[in-house]
Design a protein around this motif. Structure first.
Motif, mmCIF file in Angstrom:
data_model
loop_
_atom_site.group_PDB
_atom_site.id
_atom_site.type_symbol
_atom_site.label_atom_id
_atom_site.label_comp_id
_atom_site.label_asym_id
_atom_site.label_seq_id
_atom_site.Cartn_x
_atom_site.Cartn_y
_atom_site.Cartn_z
ATOM 1 N N LEU A 43 2.103 2.328 2.841
ATOM 2 C CA LEU A 43 2.067 2.806 4.232
ATOM 3 C C LEU A 43 3.385 2.448 4.917
ATOM 4 O O LEU A 43 3.923 1.361 4.707
ATOM 5 C CB LEU A 43 0.920 2.137 4.994
ATOM 6 N N LEU A 69 -6.526 -2.444 8.041
ATOM 7 C CA LEU A 69 -5.829 -1.266 8.547
ATOM 8 C C LEU A 69 -5.873 -1.226 10.078
ATOM 9 O O LEU A 69 -4.884 -0.897 10.746
ATOM 10 C CB LEU A 69 -6.526 -0.028 7.969
ATOM 11 N N TRP A 129 3.162 3.465 10.658
ATOM 12 C CA TRP A 129 2.488 4.661 10.161
ATOM 13 C C TRP A 129 1.744 5.427 11.242
ATOM 14 O O TRP A 129 1.593 6.647 11.145
ATOM 15 C CB TRP A 129 1.551 4.314 8.988
ATOM 16 N N TYR A 179 1.066 10.288 12.242
ATOM 17 C CA TYR A 179 -0.145 11.093 12.146
ATOM 18 C C TYR A 179 -0.749 11.443 13.503
ATOM 19 O O TYR A 179 -0.665 10.665 14.441
ATOM 20 C CB TYR A 179 -1.196 10.342 11.295
ATOM 21 N N SER A 203 0.823 -1.221 0.000
ATOM 22 C CA SER A 203 0.000 0.000 0.000
ATOM 23 C C SER A 203 0.853 1.265 0.000
ATOM 24 O O SER A 203 0.372 2.341 -0.329
ATOM 25 C CB SER A 203 -0.890 0.020 1.238
ATOM 26 N N LEU A 230 -4.333 8.298 1.620
ATOM 27 C CA LEU A 230 -4.450 6.855 1.386
ATOM 28 C C LEU A 230 -5.788 6.617 0.700
ATOM 29 O O LEU A 230 -6.829 7.023 1.218
ATOM 30 C CB LEU A 230 -4.417 6.091 2.718
ATOM 31 N N ILE A 277 -7.994 9.539 4.405
ATOM 32 C CA ILE A 277 -8.352 8.280 3.749
ATOM 33 C C ILE A 277 -9.575 8.538 2.878
ATOM 34 O O ILE A 277 -10.629 8.950 3.383
ATOM 35 C CB ILE A 277 -8.663 7.158 4.762
ATOM 36 N N LEU A 282 -3.695 12.065 8.246
ATOM 37 C CA LEU A 282 -3.854 10.985 7.270
ATOM 38 C C LEU A 282 -5.256 11.107 6.687
ATOM 39 O O LEU A 282 -6.254 10.985 7.409
ATOM 40 C CB LEU A 282 -3.672 9.607 7.929
ATOM 41 N N SER A 327 -1.267 13.443 3.960
ATOM 42 C CA SER A 327 -0.905 12.272 3.168
ATOM 43 C C SER A 327 -2.204 11.564 2.846
ATOM 44 O O SER A 327 -3.051 11.406 3.726
ATOM 45 C CB SER A 327 -0.046 11.302 3.978
ATOM 46 N N MET A 344 -0.834 6.752 -1.205
ATOM 47 C CA MET A 344 -0.836 5.342 -0.817
ATOM 48 C C MET A 344 -2.154 4.727 -1.259
ATOM 49 O O MET A 344 -3.148 5.435 -1.424
ATOM 50 C CB MET A 344 -0.691 5.238 0.709
#
Ligand code: F6R
Length: 365
Positions: A40, A170, A44, A48, A38, A126, A100, A98, A124, A142
């Protein structure tokens, strides 16, 4: 193409054990979660201060579920929001956020705009997406590729299951990084995750007959309510969306404890209430809400674990789920909810794979 099924939606519901297995195989190595692919970082969580989860519709519901679990176990603040709201406010984002984003198509305009906004503020990103060549996949840092396979029916089913499962992956990976969580729990959650596809397969066969009986009744109704607490509330949201979008019956989901603050006024003789009670830890609270609606004449459907004890005279219909840890049991409930939506719509004679006014991929806002 439908391989003997009457609709893509039914085919896709039944594909879930296989599509889920594909996602798990991709992210497990020697029986352990491995998210290296991924992008990550190994640890990780250290990078964050908070997580924002942004998506639309069904994808948003997967994020709503994840918030409960990620905050509970990882002790990191999680905000979850629909993309069309997030993009037009001024969210607090920095380089320790983070972001998502969750999207089956990877092309949903609002979700893409939310991604760009968070990125411009240093987050960042994902992506959890079912399309590796999508705009959302390309613009993310990611990626967890959902591998649900092509989803043709407008109503999302197998993609949702893989979204939730991706969040479970996750979660477990985050749990591994926490000093206050035992290795044993990480091992147990991983083995429960691996059990899910087979449990889903059995459940979709077992529950069919009972669901067809209920769906026959529901097809005559005008309003259907869904209630649940914690992760079950998010399943209620998804169950209600699935039902309304393909059967056109008005369906609403409420946190079970919130009913008495207004909506209970609408519950009268023979109004169906679907109570999601997959979480053993708060079952008693959910059940007391179920009794409240029953006392007002509601026709109740309880979805709960097969070994759960309760007073049977408050329950008109029962669907039993196999026993699993309280955090993962919720995903099992989606199977009867999807089938209920499908068979209700079938009884209503609606165009199941192509509901009116809706498009599979919403590339304009
Ligand atoms: C409902 C449904 C929609 C989508 C939403 C987001 O069954 O399919 O609510 O979930 O339009 O789409 P994606 O996941 O492609 O971003």
């Amino acid at each position: 193409e439908k391989q003997g099924y009457d609709h893509f939606m039914l085919k896709e519901i039944h594909e879930q054990p296989e599509s889920l297995k594909r996602l798990l195989e991709d992210n497990l190595k020697d029986g352990k979660i491995d998210l290296t692919a991924s992008g990550l970082a190994e640890n990780w969580l250290d990078n964050y201060d908070k997580i924002h989860i942004v998506a639309c519709g069904t994808a948003y519901h997967s994020g709503a579920l994840a918030k409960y679990l990620l905050e509970d176990k990882l002790r990191i603040p999680v905000e979850v929001e629909v993309a069309s709201e997030y993009r037009y406010r001024n969210p607090i984002v920095n380089d320790r956020t983070l972001m998502i984003v969750v999207s089956q198509s990877g092309e949903t305009a609002d979700t893409l705009a939310a991604l760009r906004l968070a990125r411009s503020k240093g987050a960042s990103v994902l992506a959890l997406t079912n399309s590796r060549d999508s705009s959302i996949a390309r613009e993310s840092d990611m990626l967890i590729y959902l591998k649900a396979g092509p989803e043709i029916a407008v109503a999302s089913t197998k993609a949702y299951t893989n979204m939730v499962a991706a969040f479970y992956i996750l979660l477990i990976d985050g749990m591994r990084q926490r000093d206050d969580i035992s290795e044993e729990l990480v091992v147990n959650y991983t083995s429960d995750l691996i059990k899910l596809p087979e449990m889903i397969r059995k459940l979709s066969q077992q529950s069919k007959e009972q669901i067809e009986i209920i769906a026959n009744k529901y097809a005559q109704k005008e309003n259907i309510f869904f209630i649940g607490r914690n992760t079950d509330y998010t399943l209620a949201l998804e169950g209600a969306l699935k039902l309304k979008e393909i059967s056109y019956i008005h369906a609403e989901a409420y946190p079970a404890g919130e009913l008495k603050h207004g909506t209970l006024a609408l519950v009268e003789e023979n109004v169906p209430v679907v109570a999601l009670g997959s979480r053993a830890d708060i079952f008693a609270k959910l059940f007391s809400n179920l009794k409240e609606v029953k006392a007002r004449g509601a026709e109740t459907l309880l979805i709960t674990e097969e070994n759960q004890k309760f007073e049977a005279d408050s329950v008109d219909y029962l669907i039993e789920l196999p026993v699993l840890n309280k955090d993962f049991a919720g995903l099992l409930a989606i199977i009867p909810l999807q089938l209920l939506a499908y068979y209700t719509a079938l009884n209503c004679g609606e165009d199941i794979d192509q509901p009116r006014n809706l498009a599979k991929s919403v590339t304009v806002e």
